[in-house]
Scaffold this motif. Structure first.
Motif, PDB file in Angstrom:
ATOM      1  N   THR A 505       0.838  -1.193   0.000  1.00 37.59           N
ATOM      2  CA  THR A 505       0.000   0.000   0.000  1.00 37.59           C
ATOM      3  C   THR A 505       0.875   1.246   0.000  1.00 37.59           C
ATOM      4  N   ALA A 506       0.262   2.354  -0.369  1.00 37.18           N
ATOM      5  CA  ALA A 506       0.995   3.625  -0.394  1.00 37.18           C
ATOM      6  C   ALA A 506       0.026   4.754  -0.082  1.00 37.18           C
ATOM      7  N   HIS A 507       0.537   5.757   0.595  1.00 34.51           N
ATOM      8  CA  HIS A 507      -0.242   6.969   0.865  1.00 34.51           C
ATOM      9  C   HIS A 507       0.090   7.958  -0.243  1.00 34.51           C
ATOM     10  N   VAL A 508      -0.921   8.371  -0.994  1.00 38.68           N
ATOM     11  CA  VAL A 508      -0.670   9.163  -2.196  1.00 38.68           C
ATOM     12  C   VAL A 508      -1.520  10.431  -2.190  1.00 38.68           C
ATOM     13  N   LEU A 509      -1.059  11.392  -2.980  1.00 40.24           N
ATOM     14  CA  LEU A 509      -1.821  12.606  -3.270  1.00 40.24           C
ATOM     15  C   LEU A 509      -2.365  12.468  -4.686  1.00 40.24           C
ATOM     16  N   LEU A 510      -3.680  12.558  -4.823  1.00 42.79           N
ATOM     17  CA  LEU A 510      -4.313  12.415  -6.133  1.00 42.79           C
ATOM     18  C   LEU A 510      -4.462  13.785  -6.780  1.00 42.79           C
ATOM     19  N   VAL A 511      -4.022  13.898  -8.034  1.00 40.22           N
ATOM     20  CA  VAL A 511      -4.150  15.133  -8.804  1.00 40.22           C
ATOM     21  C   VAL A 511      -4.787  14.794 -10.140  1.00 40.22           C
ATOM     22  N   GLU A 512      -5.277  15.825 -10.807  1.00 39.67           N
ATOM     23  CA  GLU A 512      -5.885  15.629 -12.118  1.00 39.67           C
ATOM     24  C   GLU A 512      -5.141  16.459 -13.149  1.00 39.67           C
ATOM     25  N   LEU A 557       2.832  19.132 -15.568  1.00 38.31           N
ATOM     26  CA  LEU A 557       2.844  17.672 -15.522  1.00 38.31           C
ATOM     27  C   LEU A 557       2.433  17.085 -16.870  1.00 38.31           C
ATOM     28  N   ALA A 558       1.498  17.747 -17.542  1.00 41.49           N
ATOM     29  CA  ALA A 558       1.072  17.273 -18.860  1.00 41.49           C
ATOM     30  C   ALA A 558       2.225  17.284 -19.850  1.00 41.49           C
ATOM     31  N   GLN A 559       3.103  18.280 -19.721  1.00 46.26           N
ATOM     32  CA  GLN A 559       4.261  18.369 -20.613  1.00 46.26           C
ATOM     33  C   GLN A 559       5.245  17.231 -20.350  1.00 46.26           C
ATOM     34  N   ILE A 560       5.487  16.927 -19.063  1.00 50.53           N
ATOM     35  CA  ILE A 560       6.415  15.837 -18.747  1.00 50.53           C
ATOM     36  C   ILE A 560       5.882  14.501 -19.261  1.00 50.53           C
ATOM     37  N   LEU A 561       4.568  14.273 -19.051  1.00 50.27           N
ATOM     38  CA  LEU A 561       3.971  13.000 -19.444  1.00 50.27           C
ATOM     39  C   LEU A 561       3.604  12.950 -20.922  1.00 50.27           C
ATOM     40  N   ILE A 586       2.329  21.267  -7.222  1.00 52.95           N
ATOM     41  CA  ILE A 586       2.825  20.297  -6.252  1.00 52.95           C
ATOM     42  C   ILE A 586       4.349  20.328  -6.314  1.00 52.95           C
ATOM     43  N   VAL A 587       4.993  20.675  -5.203  1.00 53.04           N
ATOM     44  CA  VAL A 587       6.453  20.708  -5.150  1.00 53.04           C
ATOM     45  C   VAL A 587       6.929  19.369  -4.614  1.00 53.04           C
ATOM     46  N   ILE A 588       7.613  18.601  -5.462  1.00 53.61           N
ATOM     47  CA  ILE A 588       8.155  17.313  -5.039  1.00 53.61           C
ATOM     48  C   ILE A 588       9.629  17.491  -4.679  1.00 53.61           C
ATOM     49  N   LYS A 589      10.108  16.640  -3.790  1.00 56.88           N
ATOM     50  CA  LYS A 589      11.487  16.720  -3.321  1.00 56.88           C
ATOM     51  C   LYS A 589      12.095  15.330  -3.349  1.00 56.88           C
ATOM     52  N   VAL A 590      13.167  15.172  -4.115  1.00 56.47           N
ATOM     53  CA  VAL A 590      13.914  13.909  -4.179  1.00 56.47           C
ATOM     54  C   VAL A 590      15.331  14.221  -3.723  1.00 56.47           C
ATOM     55  N   GLY A 591      15.700  13.716  -2.550  1.00 54.46           N
ATOM     56  CA  GLY A 591      16.978  14.123  -1.971  1.00 54.46           C
ATOM     57  C   GLY A 591      16.899  15.587  -1.596  1.00 54.46           C
ATOM     58  N   GLU A 592      17.804  16.388  -2.149  1.00 49.02           N
ATOM     59  CA  GLU A 592      17.790  17.834  -1.912  1.00 49.02           C
ATOM     60  C   GLU A 592      17.265  18.598  -3.109  1.00 49.02           C
ATOM     61  N   GLU A 593      16.851  17.903  -4.158  1.00 46.44           N
ATOM     62  CA  GLU A 593      16.396  18.554  -5.385  1.00 46.44           C
ATOM     63  C   GLU A 593      14.878  18.692  -5.371  1.00 46.44           C
ATOM     64  N   LYS A 594      14.389  19.881  -5.768  1.00 48.92           N
ATOM     65  CA  LYS A 594      12.957  20.144  -5.772  1.00 48.92           C
ATOM     66  C   LYS A 594      12.488  20.477  -7.184  1.00 48.92           C
ATOM     67  N   LEU A 595      11.216  20.175  -7.440  1.00 45.12           N
ATOM     68  CA  LEU A 595      10.603  20.484  -8.729  1.00 45.12           C
ATOM     69  C   LEU A 595       9.125  20.754  -8.497  1.00 45.12           C
ATOM     70  N   GLY A 596       8.618  21.837  -9.111  1.00 38.65           N
ATOM     71  CA  GLY A 596       7.200  22.154  -9.025  1.00 38.65           C
ATOM     72  C   GLY A 596       6.446  21.595 -10.214  1.00 38.65           C
ATOM     73  N   LEU A 597       5.349  20.882  -9.944  1.00 42.25           N
ATOM     74  CA  LEU A 597       4.520  20.289 -10.992  1.00 42.25           C
ATOM     75  C   LEU A 597       3.198  21.045 -11.065  1.00 42.25           C
ATOM     76  N   LEU A 598       2.908  21.651 -12.212  1.00 49.50           N
ATOM     77  CA  LEU A 598       1.646  22.351 -12.419  1.00 49.50           C
ATOM     78  C   LEU A 598       0.594  21.371 -12.904  1.00 49.50           C
ATOM     79  N   VAL A 599      -0.528  21.300 -12.190  1.00 48.04           N
ATOM     80  CA  VAL A 599      -1.599  20.365 -12.526  1.00 48.04           C
ATOM     81  C   VAL A 599      -2.900  21.133 -12.677  1.00 48.04           C
TER      82      VAL A 599
END
Length: 786
Positions: A505-512, A557-561, A586-599
């Motif tokens: 299982t995983a705790h997730v944030l749902l976006v559209e 996010l649409a551009q990335i996908l 949505i600002v995601i953080k992997v390690g010390e790197e951050k990226l904002g995803l527009l949804v």
């Protein structure tokens, strides 16, 4: 010899591996503390039990070696021999041979063990020939035993324990193993017949099974209750059907009666009205009771389902000591091989994680530890020269986090040399020199996880024969985790792995996005906010926002996908936004790197069950898995690490594609403000070749005067200039409402985060550093702004 009976084979495998783990842990402690003989009785008892089990099942070679192992320990216990490096080596070799023979008895695969030579080695000699196995006697006689599982004291006289020594003699071994907590024997049996570490069995306390059985009984009761609800539904449907038939017949009767007696028709209508009211009241009671009971049953079922899920998940959770206990022996052998002294400490072995996580993380963890000993820790001579203790320290620790667990491997060795990392990155062509100069320390250190990346000049057997830490990162990401490194030159390194406690299982944030739902694991979500289009500016050709005074790149996010463009975004509801221009980010953080995803929308935050992908789709870019929502929709669970990689790759592709994007048409007029004649001339040529009409100014004051004289579509300015610098020029321009919409691009050598923040606050739309300056970035920025 292979044990034929399947049940006995499985039992022998579980029991033998538990005995072997306890024997190895006890031997490591004895080697570390040669004066502490308090645990010898327990070790002798374990060896005795292993011998008895093997003899009962006819595994004679295991019984023979286990007996001699026990006899050698007995000689130490009786103070006929002392603990030495030579005796410990003999015991370790015997233990390895016994483990191989146990595996042969369980799997049938030849162990390749010469029992005679191993036995002779345990006895302290080195035979040159091995006689036939049939003539191999046991080296020391032992009495006949009535029970094979009785303790050693039941079959052999146990001498009085030796007196405690008055002083403790420091150990003379090269390797120092110091686990900080004495973990119990692993509650599982590991199988590696195919080269992979697998936990085949799990020991479960009976109270957990009793709880699950009780919950299963409650589930049966709830199932019966739902059967009653179904019967009530059938009753309501039957009433509705009777009512429908009667209403149809009454309609015909009333129609026929209206042609005759009017009073009779009225009476029939009255009777129909009374019947309708009666049935409505009855149907209302049925539906009300059904609704109430269904709510109660659904709540109860939900509670039971959650309890069952938690109970089953608990059964799959194992302490990390299950794999941590495999490491001290490896550290001991590797440090001997490398002629290094290592103090190995284990912390947090009681931290629990899912069985599959333990299976998959074992090999990456061993690779990290091997790498730390081989490349991280120095030799005693090197350490003393550097003013360090001759004995290096290596920590393996685990602890619980808010969203899962963390595992750390820390050493006090050489640390990472950033200059070597830069040179290696340039040599492999991973990045340009300007890009490396702009990288933070954390980003540079993270390059050690790139494929084939290693700063070592030699390839060794110990640290993976040239296989880099990229394999470790790949395995960690497959477990939906992340890995990071912290290091200081001369003081050591820490590699930290973040994992969830379960993969089911995983705790997730749902976006559209484009009317499609997607899920993001919340452990990678740093924050969420609404962003106005006016808050987005450009730095080095990248769309950026300020988050807590620090610039963060943003991308759709649409551009990335690579989703097809639609016009739904402009027509979508505001979803609680402060204005129609605000975009959920949505600002995601992997390690010390951050990226904002527009949804497009923020939907919900919930726990979902992850569905594993088929082998055909196992490694689809940007996708970690899938789940099924309550609506029945299939929802893709995104991989944040892949999203960051996709953004980097898309930028590279865009830079290449811009080489053919210029046209011969007039693009607009640009004012270039630059005090350096060389740079001013270069920028003018670049812009004119792209179709822009260019006017130049020699400093900020000259540029401000020309701006008031002529009309321009954009301004490109340096920052450090005489008379008026670029920041002051930008502020003066923004104070005039006439130039509020004028695009301003700052091109400067001031590349730190504070300078970029000042540029954004002054009102610049884009910020390009000269170290990474190229015509593609400048033209792309102007194309987007003009």
């Amino acid at each position: 010899m292979t044990i034929e009976d399947e049940e006995l084979r499985s039992t022998f495998q579980a029991a033998s591996e538990e005995h072997l783990q306890k024997l190895e842990a006890g031997l490591l402690h004895l080697e570390q503390n040669p004066q502490d003989l308090s645990g010898l009785e327990d070790l002798m008892r374990e060896a005795h039990s292993l011998k008895g089990d093997a003899r009962m099942l006819g595994v004679k070679d295991v019984a023979t070696l286990a007996h001699q192992w026990e006899h050698l320990l007995g000689s130490i216990y009786r103070q006929e021999a002392e603990v030495s490096a030579e005796i410990c080596d003999r015991l370790y070799q015997g233990l390895d041979a016994i483990a191989a023979l146990v595996k042969e008895a369980v799997t049938g695969e030849p162990a390749g063990v010469d029992t005679f030579h191993t036995l002779a080695r345990l006895m302290g000699s080195q035979p040159t020939e091995s006689p036939a196995p049939a003539s191999t006697p046991e080296p020391t006689p032992e009495p006949t035993e009535a029970s094979t599982t009785s303790p050693a004291a039941a079959s052999e006289p146990t001498p009085e324990p030796p007196a405690e020594p008055e002083t403790e003699v420091p150990p003379s071994q090269t390797t120092t193993i110091q686990p900080t907590s004495a973990e119990p024997a692993a509650s599982s049996t590991a199988s590696s017949s195919n080269g992979e570490y697998r936990i085949d069995t799990i020991r479960v306390e009976t109270r957990h099974l009793d709880t699950l059985m009780t919950q299963a009984g409650e589930l049966t009761v709830t199932n019966v209750r739902f059967a009653h609800r179904l019967a009530e539904l059938d009753e309501a449907i039957a009433l509705w059907e009777d009512w429908s038939r009667e209403a149809f017949n009454n309609r015909l009767n009333v129609h026929q009666t209206q042609r005759g007696d009017r009073e009779q028709a009225i009476q029939q209508l009255q009777n129909l009205q009374d019947s309708v009211e009666e049935r409505l009241e009855k149907l209302g009671k049925i539906i009300t009771n059904l609704q109430k009971a269904t709510y109660e049953d659904t709540t109860r079922l939900d509670t039971l389902t959650n309890d069952l899920e938690a109970g089953i998940r608990t059964l799959r959770l194992l302490p990390l000591s299950t794999i941590f206990n495999l490491m001290p022996r490896m550290v001991r052998d590797l440090s001997h091989q490398q002629q290094k002294q290592v103090n190995f400490a284990i912390e947090g072995g009681d931290t629990h994680a899912d069985k599959r996580i333990l299976e998959e993380i074992k090999d990456p963890l061993m690779h990290i530890i091997r790498n730390a000993i081989d490349h991280g820790l120095e030799t005693p001579t090197e350490r003393e020269t550097a003013g360090k203790p001759a004995v290096g320290t290596l920590y393996l620790r685990a602890y619980q986090t808010a969203n899962g667990i963390a595992i750390e491997v820390e050493d006090d060795g050489r640390g990472l040399d950033l200059d070597q990392i830069r040179q290696k990155a340039l040599q492999k062509g991973l990045y340009r020199e300007e890009e490396l100069e702009n990288m933070s320390t954390t980003q540079l250190q993270a390059l050690i996880f790139e494929p084939g990346f290693s700063t070592s000049t030699t390839i060794t057997e110990v640290s993976g024969r040239g296989v880099g830490l990229d394999v470790v990162r790949t395995n960690v990401e497959r477990l939906k985790g992340s890995i990071e490194v912290e290091s200081q030159v001369g003081r050591g390194s820490t590699i930290r792995i973040h994992l969830g406690t379960t993969l089911a299982t995983a705790h997730v944030l749902l976006v559209e996005c484009q009317s499609i739902p997607f899920a993001l694991p919340v452990e990678f979500v740093d924050t969420s906010l609404f962003v106005s289009q006016d808050d987005i500016f450009a730095i080095e050709g990248r769309e950026t926002i300020l988050l807590e005074e620090h610039p963060v790149s943003v991308v759709s996010l649409a551009q990335i996908l690579e989703l097809p463009a639609t016009n739904n975004h402009s027509d979508s509801p505001s979803n609680g936004r402060t204005s129609s221009k605000d975009l959920p980010c949505i600002v995601i953080k992997v390690g010390e790197e951050k990226l904002g995803l527009l949804v497009d929308k923020l939907l919900d935050e919930q726990d979902v069950i992850l569905k594993p992908q088929s082998k055909l789709l196992r490694r689809i870019r940007n996708i970690a898995g899938a789940t099924i929502l309550g609506t029945g929709q299939v929802c893709m669970v995104l991989n944040p690490t892949d999203l960051l990689k996709s953004v980097r790759q898309s930028r590279t592709i865009q830079e290449v594609s811009q080489e053919v994007s210029e046209t011969d048409t007039q693009m607009g007029s640009v004012l270039v403000v630059e005090d350096s004649i060389a740079i001013r001339t270069q920028e003018k040529r670049i812009l004119e070749s792209a179709g822009y009409e260019v006017t130049t100014a020699v400093d900020g004051l000259d540029g401000f005067n020309k701006l008031q004289t002529y009309s321009f579509d954009a301004l490109v300015s340096d920052i450090q200039m005489p008379n008026m610098d670029g920041l002051e020029l930008t502020r003066q321009i923004r104070q005039n409402p006439k130039y509020k919409e004028l695009p301003i691009v700052l091109v400067t050598s001031m590349a730190n985060e504070e300078d970029k923040r000042k540029g954004a606050q002054a009102g610049a739309n884009a910020y390009i550093t000269k170290s990474s300056f190229n015509q593609e970035v400048l033209l792309e920025t102007l194309k987007r702004l003009v």
